[in-house]
Scaffold this motif. Structure first.
Motif, PDB file in Angstrom:
ATOM      1  N   GLN A  26       2.691  -1.965   2.208  1.00 28.25           N
ATOM      2  CA  GLN A  26       3.056  -2.244   3.599  1.00 28.25           C
ATOM      3  C   GLN A  26       1.887  -2.836   4.382  1.00 28.25           C
ATOM      4  O   GLN A  26       2.073  -3.683   5.262  1.00 28.25           O
ATOM      5  N   ASP A  27       0.688  -2.444   3.997  1.00 27.35           N
ATOM      6  CA  ASP A  27      -0.518  -2.953   4.672  1.00 27.35           C
ATOM      7  C   ASP A  27      -0.944  -4.324   4.163  1.00 27.35           C
ATOM      8  O   ASP A  27      -1.977  -4.846   4.597  1.00 27.35           O
ATOM      9  N   GLY A  28      -0.205  -4.880   3.207  1.00 31.49           N
ATOM     10  CA  GLY A  28      -0.504  -6.230   2.750  1.00 31.49           C
ATOM     11  C   GLY A  28      -1.097  -6.310   1.372  1.00 31.49           C
ATOM     12  O   GLY A  28      -1.491  -7.399   0.931  1.00 31.49           O
ATOM     13  N   ALA A  33      -2.657 -10.395   4.646  1.00 34.28           N
ATOM     14  CA  ALA A  33      -1.496 -10.908   5.374  1.00 34.28           C
ATOM     15  C   ALA A  33      -0.510  -9.758   5.551  1.00 34.28           C
ATOM     16  O   ALA A  33      -0.426  -8.865   4.700  1.00 34.28           O
ATOM     17  N   PRO A  34       0.227  -9.739   6.652  1.00 36.70           N
ATOM     18  CA  PRO A  34       1.195  -8.655   6.867  1.00 36.70           C
ATOM     19  C   PRO A  34       2.353  -8.731   5.885  1.00 36.70           C
ATOM     20  O   PRO A  34       2.681  -9.799   5.367  1.00 36.70           O
ATOM     21  N   ALA A  35       2.967  -7.592   5.629  1.00 33.42           N
ATOM     22  CA  ALA A  35       4.094  -7.527   4.702  1.00 33.42           C
ATOM     23  C   ALA A  35       5.396  -7.366   5.472  1.00 33.42           C
ATOM     24  O   ALA A  35       5.458  -6.653   6.475  1.00 33.42           O
ATOM     25  N   GLN A  36       6.418  -8.058   4.979  1.00 33.44           N
ATOM     26  CA  GLN A  36       7.785  -7.847   5.463  1.00 33.44           C
ATOM     27  C   GLN A  36       8.517  -7.054   4.393  1.00 33.44           C
ATOM     28  O   GLN A  36       8.562  -7.455   3.230  1.00 33.44           O
ATOM     29  N   ILE A  48       4.818 -10.898   1.064  1.00 36.15           N
ATOM     30  CA  ILE A  48       3.455 -11.075   1.564  1.00 36.15           C
ATOM     31  C   ILE A  48       3.019 -12.499   1.246  1.00 36.15           C
ATOM     32  O   ILE A  48       2.824 -12.847   0.078  1.00 36.15           O
TER      33      ILE A  48
END
Length: 533
Positions: A26-28, A33-36, A48
């Motif tokens: 979740q933290d990338g 880069a951010p995660a969806q 990501i």
């Protein structure tokens, strides 16, 4: 089949706490880069950048056990194995997520294994078939490419010596069990669906056995709907094949295709579904007696019923309420409609080159008979296949001798008989330039005890020359010389419906559709392009 209201579902099993793995992803995943995050009942996918990282959810259902790291690893490896060959540009690797001795969490390397990750290349949302269908619909070229792609996919799948009759029986047993607890949610009449399905299943025992003997039971995709097909380099590519149950993933290839056909039909894209089916059959075999069309109503019905079940289950698990229940009821209505097939009809379309036979046949085929419509049998294509030539290869005079032409007409009529004898409708698309050819077409319908509609297209030589000379690459070899020769030919007396095609094609199609409806609406269930659900 899917989670049920009686499903055993265990999350957060001792020594299988996924919180650390989820937090890392979740933290990338260290990618900066951010995660969806996308959640399903059995997996979590983290988007990501240009990657998609998938982990299996620590759950245990009555049909799927992902309760340990080892089991989740095995399922990811099987998913990778099933999909890597058909979608190599998506599937990269399966890697461990580890906690190193210094406490850091990384993908790959040495340390305590926290989880296993399926690493995939991310594809753009606009490449998904669901998105394409929503944005602009499934056009004719794409639909035909879909049918060809699925046929090629099935050609590579391994044959399994399992009994198609038993496999379908197991699906009916599961639906019977699950539907017993869904009467209120489904509305409709699930008991009637089960009773009618079982009767057709029993009646078609010999056909199911034949499909098994002929090698059509294979380790298929298992979940072949629009959401699991993506465009890669312009080619429809199946991915995310069903991996958690080998028996569920093993089925008749036509049952596998039926999910896609039902999906399109449900969306009101029956015309596209018809083109998919025709392209699929054209790719598979000259002998349409092996096409399994007698089983298609049952297969489509089962696929719709399974979707009804899943909608109810999703509503219960995700608390999505009335929308899902409404969808479930629509799917059950669709499933029941498939079980009431109409009597087959033979439609023959004749006329000289450039009158629009193939254009009209493709445009109306989905309106005729059982969903998703009639099988389009085209003399131009059969002539090339008889000579072992590609449909786009141009033939010289040797391909149009009287003997070759007689063989071609024999072949299209034989295919029509094979289709009609399986309870499915057909369209013959050929010149039918003399009374003998037209009478022979009518005789096919009479021998099969089917209704017949003959349509003769005619237009000016100028119009036909314009159409023939402006064609894009096509199976027809007709050119200006052929049109001019036909201009002085005598077709003899014509007792078919005569339609002037000098007008715009949309208007011609409306005229032909009106003929079909006026002749057969009561007897054969002509559909005006709407799905049965």
């Amino acid at each position: 089949m899917g989670p049920t209201e009686n499903t055993v579902c265990t999350v957060g099993i001792k020594n299988d706490d996924q919180s650390e793995a989820i937090r890392f992803l979740q933290d990338g995943a260290g990618r900066g880069a951010p995660a969806q995050r996308i959640d399903t009942h059995g997996a979590m996918i983290f988007l990501i950048g240009q990657e998609a990282l998938k982990i299996k959810r620590a759950v245990k259902y009555d049909y799927m056990d992902l309760s340990t790291v080892e089991k989740r690893h095995a399922m990811l490896e099987r998913e990778f194995e099933l999909n890597r060959g058909t979608a190599p540009s998506i599937y990269k690797s399966v890697l461990p997520l580890v906690r190193a001795p210094d406490g850091t969490v990384t993908m790959g390397g040495s340390g305590d294994i926290l989880e296993w990750i399926l690493c995939m290349n991310r594809f753009p949302q606009e490449a998904e078939l669901t998105q394409i269908a929503q944005d602009r619909g499934i056009g004719d070229d794409l639909a035909q490419a879909l049918g060809t792609a699925v046929a090629d996919y099935h050609e590579t799948t391994p044959v399994k010596r399992l009994n198609a009759y038993s496999l379908i029986g197991e699906i009916l047993d599961e639906l019977d069990r699950v539907f017993a607890a869904m009467n209120m949610a489904l509305g409709g009449d699930p008991e009637a669906f089960i009773a009618q399905s079982r009767q057709i299943w029993a009646d078609r025992a010999n056909d199911l056995a034949q499909r098994s003997r002929e090698g059509h039971v294979r380790r298929c995709h298992g979940d072949l709907h629009l959401r699991n097909i993506v465009m890669i380099d312009g080619v429809p590519t199946p991915f995310d094949a069903l991996e958690f149950d080998e028996r569920l993933g093993t089925c008749d290839t036509l049952y596998d295709l039926a999910f896609l056909l039902m999906d399109l039909d449900h969306l009101g894209m029956t015309h596209a579904a018809n083109l998919v089916l025709n392209a699929y059959l054209a790719r598979r075999s000259l002998d349409l007696s092996e096409s399994g069309l007698s089983l298609l109503p049952l297969y489509l019905s089962l696929r719709a019923a399974i979707r009804a079940m899943v909608e109810v289950q999703t509503s219960a698990v995700a608390s999505l309420g009335n929308d899902n229940k409404r969808d479930a009821r629509a799917y059950l209505t669709q499933a029941l409609a498939y079980l009431e097939p109409t009597a087959p009809t033979l439609v023959a379309i004749g006329g000289y080159s450039g009158t629009g036979k193939t254009t009209i046949a493709r445009a109306i085929s989905h309106q005729i008979g059982n969903s998703p419509g009639a099988i389009h049998i085209r003399s131009d294509v059969l002539r090339k296949r008889l000579l072992h030539r590609d449909p786009l290869d141009r033939l010289g005079n040797e391909g149009y001798t009287p003997g070759i032409t007689d063989r071609t007409y024999d072949a299209i009529r034989r295919q029509a008989r094979q289709v009609l004898d399986q309870g499915h409708s057909a369209i013959l698309d050929a010149v039918h330039g003399d009374p003998e050819a037209r009478h022979a077409a009518e005789a096919v319908a009479k021998a099969s005890g089917c209704d017949f509609i003959g349509i003769w297209l005619e237009s000016s030589t100028q119009t036909r020359l314009s159409r023939v000379t402006s064609r894009k690459p096509d199976a027809s070899d007709a050119d200006a010389a052929v049109v001019n020769k036909q201009a002085v030919a005598d077709p003899g007396p014509i007792n078919w419906h005569r339609v002037d095609t000098d007008q715009p094609m949309d208007a011609v199609i409306d005229v032909v559709s009106a003929i079909l409806k006026s002749k057969t609406a009561a007897e054969t269930g002509i559909r005006g392009g709407k799905h049965v659900g």
